[in-house]
Write a protein that holds these residues in place. Structure first.
Motif, PDB file in Angstrom:
ATOM      1  N   ILE A 187       0.868  -1.182   0.000  1.00  0.00           N
ATOM      2  CA  ILE A 187       0.000   0.000   0.000  1.00  0.00           C
ATOM      3  C   ILE A 187       0.898   1.222   0.000  1.00  0.00           C
ATOM      4  O   ILE A 187       1.712   1.404   0.913  1.00  0.00           O
ATOM      5  CB  ILE A 187      -0.923   0.020   1.226  1.00  0.00           C
ATOM      6  N   THR A 188       0.799   2.051  -1.022  1.00  0.00           N
ATOM      7  CA  THR A 188       1.660   3.231  -1.125  1.00  0.00           C
ATOM      8  C   THR A 188       0.865   4.497  -0.811  1.00  0.00           C
ATOM      9  O   THR A 188      -0.270   4.656  -1.255  1.00  0.00           O
ATOM     10  CB  THR A 188       2.309   3.343  -2.513  1.00  0.00           C
ATOM     11  N   LEU A 189       1.496   5.386  -0.048  1.00  0.00           N
ATOM     12  CA  LEU A 189       0.900   6.668   0.330  1.00  0.00           C
ATOM     13  C   LEU A 189       1.708   7.786  -0.311  1.00  0.00           C
ATOM     14  O   LEU A 189       2.844   8.046   0.094  1.00  0.00           O
ATOM     15  CB  LEU A 189       0.914   6.854   1.856  1.00  0.00           C
ATOM     16  N   GLY A 190       1.171   8.426  -1.321  1.00  0.00           N
ATOM     17  CA  GLY A 190       1.870   9.534  -1.960  1.00  0.00           C
ATOM     18  C   GLY A 190       3.253   9.152  -2.452  1.00  0.00           C
ATOM     19  O   GLY A 190       4.229   9.878  -2.231  1.00  0.00           O
ATOM     20  N   SER A 191       3.368   8.029  -3.157  1.00  0.00           N
ATOM     21  CA  SER A 191       4.666   7.570  -3.658  1.00  0.00           C
ATOM     22  C   SER A 191       4.909   8.052  -5.082  1.00  0.00           C
ATOM     23  O   SER A 191       4.020   7.945  -5.926  1.00  0.00           O
ATOM     24  CB  SER A 191       4.743   6.037  -3.621  1.00  0.00           C
ATOM     25  N   PRO A 192       6.108   8.556  -5.374  1.00  0.00           N
ATOM     26  CA  PRO A 192       6.424   9.043  -6.726  1.00  0.00           C
ATOM     27  C   PRO A 192       6.818   7.885  -7.645  1.00  0.00           C
ATOM     28  O   PRO A 192       7.993   7.701  -7.976  1.00  0.00           O
ATOM     29  CB  PRO A 192       7.606   9.986  -6.482  1.00  0.00           C
ATOM     30  N   HIS A 193       5.843   7.115  -8.087  1.00  0.00           N
ATOM     31  CA  HIS A 193       6.153   5.936  -8.890  1.00  0.00           C
ATOM     32  C   HIS A 193       6.784   6.297 -10.230  1.00  0.00           C
ATOM     33  O   HIS A 193       7.549   5.508 -10.784  1.00  0.00           O
ATOM     34  CB  HIS A 193       4.873   5.111  -9.100  1.00  0.00           C
ATOM     35  N   ARG A 194       6.487   7.466 -10.737  1.00  0.00           N
ATOM     36  CA  ARG A 194       7.153   7.948 -11.951  1.00  0.00           C
ATOM     37  C   ARG A 194       8.132   9.076 -11.628  1.00  0.00           C
ATOM     38  O   ARG A 194       8.572   9.793 -12.514  1.00  0.00           O
ATOM     39  CB  ARG A 194       6.116   8.428 -12.972  1.00  0.00           C
ATOM     40  N   GLY A 195       8.452   9.211 -10.348  1.00  0.00           N
ATOM     41  CA  GLY A 195       9.332  10.282  -9.927  1.00  0.00           C
ATOM     42  C   GLY A 195       8.559  11.566  -9.667  1.00  0.00           C
ATOM     43  O   GLY A 195       7.337  11.613  -9.788  1.00  0.00           O
ATOM     44  N   SER A 196       9.285  12.612  -9.299  1.00  0.00           N
ATOM     45  CA  SER A 196       8.660  13.904  -9.023  1.00  0.00           C
ATOM     46  C   SER A 196       9.567  15.035  -9.488  1.00  0.00           C
ATOM     47  O   SER A 196      10.790  14.979  -9.305  1.00  0.00           O
ATOM     48  CB  SER A 196       8.377  14.051  -7.525  1.00  0.00           C
ATOM     49  N   ASP A 222      -1.003  16.815  -2.935  1.00  0.00           N
ATOM     50  CA  ASP A 222       0.314  16.390  -2.460  1.00  0.00           C
ATOM     51  C   ASP A 222       1.366  17.329  -3.029  1.00  0.00           C
ATOM     52  O   ASP A 222       1.616  17.339  -4.233  1.00  0.00           O
ATOM     53  CB  ASP A 222       0.578  14.943  -2.903  1.00  0.00           C
ATOM     54  N   ASN A 223       1.982  18.125  -2.173  1.00  0.00           N
ATOM     55  CA  ASN A 223       2.886  19.178  -2.629  1.00  0.00           C
ATOM     56  C   ASN A 223       4.311  18.686  -2.892  1.00  0.00           C
ATOM     57  O   ASN A 223       5.181  19.466  -3.261  1.00  0.00           O
ATOM     58  CB  ASN A 223       2.932  20.320  -1.604  1.00  0.00           C
ATOM     59  N   PHE A 224       4.562  17.392  -2.718  1.00  0.00           N
ATOM     60  CA  PHE A 224       5.872  16.831  -3.029  1.00  0.00           C
ATOM     61  C   PHE A 224       5.850  15.970  -4.288  1.00  0.00           C
ATOM     62  O   PHE A 224       6.910  15.693  -4.857  1.00  0.00           O
ATOM     63  CB  PHE A 224       6.396  15.979  -1.857  1.00  0.00           C
ATOM     64  N   ILE A 225       4.682  15.516  -4.704  1.00  0.00           N
ATOM     65  CA  ILE A 225       4.576  14.634  -5.855  1.00  0.00           C
ATOM     66  C   ILE A 225       4.047  15.439  -7.034  1.00  0.00           C
ATOM     67  O   ILE A 225       2.847  15.728  -7.131  1.00  0.00           O
ATOM     68  CB  ILE A 225       3.651  13.428  -5.564  1.00  0.00           C
ATOM     69  N   LEU A 226       4.956  15.832  -7.916  1.00  0.00           N
ATOM     70  CA  LEU A 226       4.612  16.651  -9.075  1.00  0.00           C
ATOM     71  C   LEU A 226       5.027  15.914 -10.347  1.00  0.00           C
ATOM     72  O   LEU A 226       6.221  15.658 -10.541  1.00  0.00           O
ATOM     73  CB  LEU A 226       5.334  18.005  -9.008  1.00  0.00           C
ATOM     74  N   PRO A 227       4.063  15.571 -11.190  1.00  0.00           N
ATOM     75  CA  PRO A 227       2.626  15.793 -11.059  1.00  0.00           C
ATOM     76  C   PRO A 227       1.974  14.768 -10.135  1.00  0.00           C
ATOM     77  O   PRO A 227       2.556  13.714  -9.848  1.00  0.00           O
ATOM     78  CB  PRO A 227       2.127  15.619 -12.495  1.00  0.00           C
ATOM     79  N   ALA A 228       0.738  15.048  -9.723  1.00  0.00           N
ATOM     80  CA  ALA A 228       0.020  14.142  -8.824  1.00  0.00           C
ATOM     81  C   ALA A 228      -0.197  12.777  -9.458  1.00  0.00           C
ATOM     82  O   ALA A 228      -0.256  11.761  -8.762  1.00  0.00           O
ATOM     83  CB  ALA A 228      -1.323  14.756  -8.423  1.00  0.00           C
ATOM     84  N   SER A 229      -0.293  12.740 -10.792  1.00  0.00           N
ATOM     85  CA  SER A 229      -0.517  11.474 -11.493  1.00  0.00           C
ATOM     86  C   SER A 229       0.646  10.501 -11.316  1.00  0.00           C
ATOM     87  O   SER A 229       0.502   9.303 -11.542  1.00  0.00           O
ATOM     88  CB  SER A 229      -0.759  11.724 -12.982  1.00  0.00           C
ATOM     89  N   SER A 230       1.809  11.007 -10.870  1.00  0.00           N
ATOM     90  CA  SER A 230       2.952  10.131 -10.642  1.00  0.00           C
ATOM     91  C   SER A 230       2.697   9.153  -9.499  1.00  0.00           C
ATOM     92  O   SER A 230       3.364   8.124  -9.397  1.00  0.00           O
ATOM     93  CB  SER A 230       4.197  10.966 -10.329  1.00  0.00           C
ATOM     94  N   ALA A 231       1.752   9.475  -8.632  1.00  0.00           N
ATOM     95  CA  ALA A 231       1.449   8.600  -7.494  1.00  0.00           C
ATOM     96  C   ALA A 231       0.589   7.409  -7.885  1.00  0.00           C
ATOM     97  O   ALA A 231       0.373   6.510  -7.064  1.00  0.00           O
ATOM     98  CB  ALA A 231       0.755   9.401  -6.394  1.00  0.00           C
ATOM     99  N   LEU A 232       0.093   7.379  -9.128  1.00  0.00           N
ATOM    100  CA  LEU A 232      -0.803   6.311  -9.568  1.00  0.00           C
ATOM    101  C   LEU A 232      -0.003   5.149 -10.163  1.00  0.00           C
ATOM    102  O   LEU A 232       1.089   5.330 -10.684  1.00  0.00           O
ATOM    103  CB  LEU A 232      -1.787   6.851 -10.598  1.00  0.00           C
ATOM    104  N   LEU A 233      -0.578   3.963 -10.071  1.00  0.00           N
ATOM    105  CA  LEU A 233      -0.009   2.764 -10.683  1.00  0.00           C
ATOM    106  C   LEU A 233      -1.081   2.101 -11.540  1.00  0.00           C
ATOM    107  O   LEU A 233      -2.160   1.768 -11.038  1.00  0.00           O
ATOM    108  CB  LEU A 233       0.464   1.769  -9.614  1.00  0.00           C
ATOM    109  N   ASP A 234      -0.773   1.901 -12.810  1.00  0.00           N
ATOM    110  CA  ASP A 234      -1.764   1.301 -13.712  1.00  0.00           C
ATOM    111  C   ASP A 234      -2.191  -0.097 -13.261  1.00  0.00           C
ATOM    112  O   ASP A 234      -3.324  -0.502 -13.473  1.00  0.00           O
ATOM    113  CB  ASP A 234      -1.194   1.226 -15.135  1.00  0.00           C
ATOM    114  N   GLY A 235      -1.288  -0.831 -12.630  1.00  0.00           N
ATOM    115  CA  GLY A 235      -1.605  -2.194 -12.231  1.00  0.00           C
ATOM    116  C   GLY A 235      -2.163  -2.332 -10.833  1.00  0.00           C
ATOM    117  O   GLY A 235      -2.363  -3.462 -10.350  1.00  0.00           O
ATOM    118  N   ALA A 236      -2.432  -1.224 -10.154  1.00  0.00           N
ATOM    119  CA  ALA A 236      -2.945  -1.298  -8.786  1.00  0.00           C
ATOM    120  C   ALA A 236      -4.353  -1.878  -8.761  1.00  0.00           C
ATOM    121  O   ALA A 236      -5.183  -1.546  -9.614  1.00  0.00           O
ATOM    122  CB  ALA A 236      -2.937   0.080  -8.141  1.00  0.00           C
TER     123      ALA A 236
END
Length: 295
Positions: free
Chosen positions: A193-202, A247-261
């Motif tokens: 379970i990820t909370l505000g994780s930069p899966h594509r970076g930030s 989320d002011n650290f994860i730019l863009p916010a879409s980076s926190a999403l995972l297609d396979g979640a």
């Protein structure tokens, strides 16, 4: 009064007061700076999430969210030294054989980032809840991921469980994904379970020195692209995502999403640090840990 000498005790108290004042004011100023960058990024590089399209931000709740984030960052700063106690305290299995929950912090943090969530989960019946630290944050993310993998192996041996559930804040998410893909954790983790994780970076990572994990967490960095090869959800684990468009650290916010979640939860009007102290987030984590229908 003029001419009255200042005692050593009074001078010491004044110094302590100034230090505490700085510890409270500096996080607030940093929060404002990061939200200005967040606002600029949303305007200059629009990358809307489904939540943006469904419910545009309203001014008053957004301002309250900024204030809450400043308070949360202040709490993180003030609690940081407690790691000396948290990491040194004896870790034991409270219920042998029960699947442990392992909390993995983000860049620059430590195990105390999860003090509140750890307490909250234990109050609700999870006995084996562990918060771990990895250091130092500026080294290669692959080495940090190895530390996380070592923690998981140690806690599995301690509890006698076959698998663990991992709850990861910020950079903890990519580190766990790397460990599942490359460091032998595959098959040892049930849920992530990820909370505000930069899966594509930030893009915010560009503010830090271009070295080690900070450079690897930049948006669409080679490290991030390497993680996407062969599937974004490696290791046979079931992934869930909890994120906020504020989320002011994860730019863009879409980076926190995972297609396979298998489950994605949006928690509105929460900043990056506020995710760690939110009852909405805690309830979403608990629901994800209880959900046995996704097997």
């Amino acid at each position: 009064m003029p001419g009255v000498p200042v005692t050593k005790g009074e001078a010491r108290m004044s110094w302590i007061f100034c230090l505490l004042l700085a510890l409270m004011l500096i996080p607030g100023a940093l929060t404002l700076v990061f939200y200005l960058l967040w606002y600029y990024d949303r305007r200059a590089f629009p990358s809307p999430t489904p939540a943006d399209r469904d419910a545009p931000l309203r001014p008053l709740p957004a301002l309250l969210a900024v204030a809450r984030e400043a308070v949360s960052l202040t709490v993180l700063v003030l609690s940081y030294p407690l790691r000396l106690v948290q990491d040194a305290s004896p870790q034991r299995s409270r219920q042998q054989g029960q699947k442990p929950i392992i909390l993995v912090h983000g860049y620059g943090g430590n195990s105390t980032n999860f003090l509140w969530l750890q307490w909250w989960l234990r109050r609700r019946g999870w006995a084996n809840v562990y918060s771990v630290s990895y250091t130092p944050p500026h080294i290669n993310a692959r080495k940090l991921a190895q530390q996380v993998a070592d923690h998981v192996d140690r806690i599995l041996a301690l509890t006698g469980a076959e698998k663990a559930d991992l709850v990861c804040h910020s950079m903890g998410g990519p580190l766990v994904r790397y460990a599942l893909k490359n460091l032998g954790l595959a098959g040892k983790v049930d849920r992530v379970i990820t909370l505000g994780s930069p899966h594509r970076g930030s893009r915010i990572s560009a503010l830090f020195a271009p070295r080690g994990a900070a450079a690897q967490m930049r948006y669409d960095s080679p490290f991030v692209k390497e993680l996407e090869e062969g599937g974004v959800c490696p290791g046979g684990a079931r992934y869930q995502v909890i994120y906020s468009t504020m989320d002011n650290f994860i730019l863009p916010a879409s980076s926190a999403l995972l297609d396979g979640a298998e489950r994605t939860v949006h928690v509105p009007y929460l900043g990056h640090c506020a995710l760690l102290y939110s009852r909405r987030v805690a309830r979403a984590v608990a629901e994800g840990l209880q959900d046995e229908t996704m097997r």
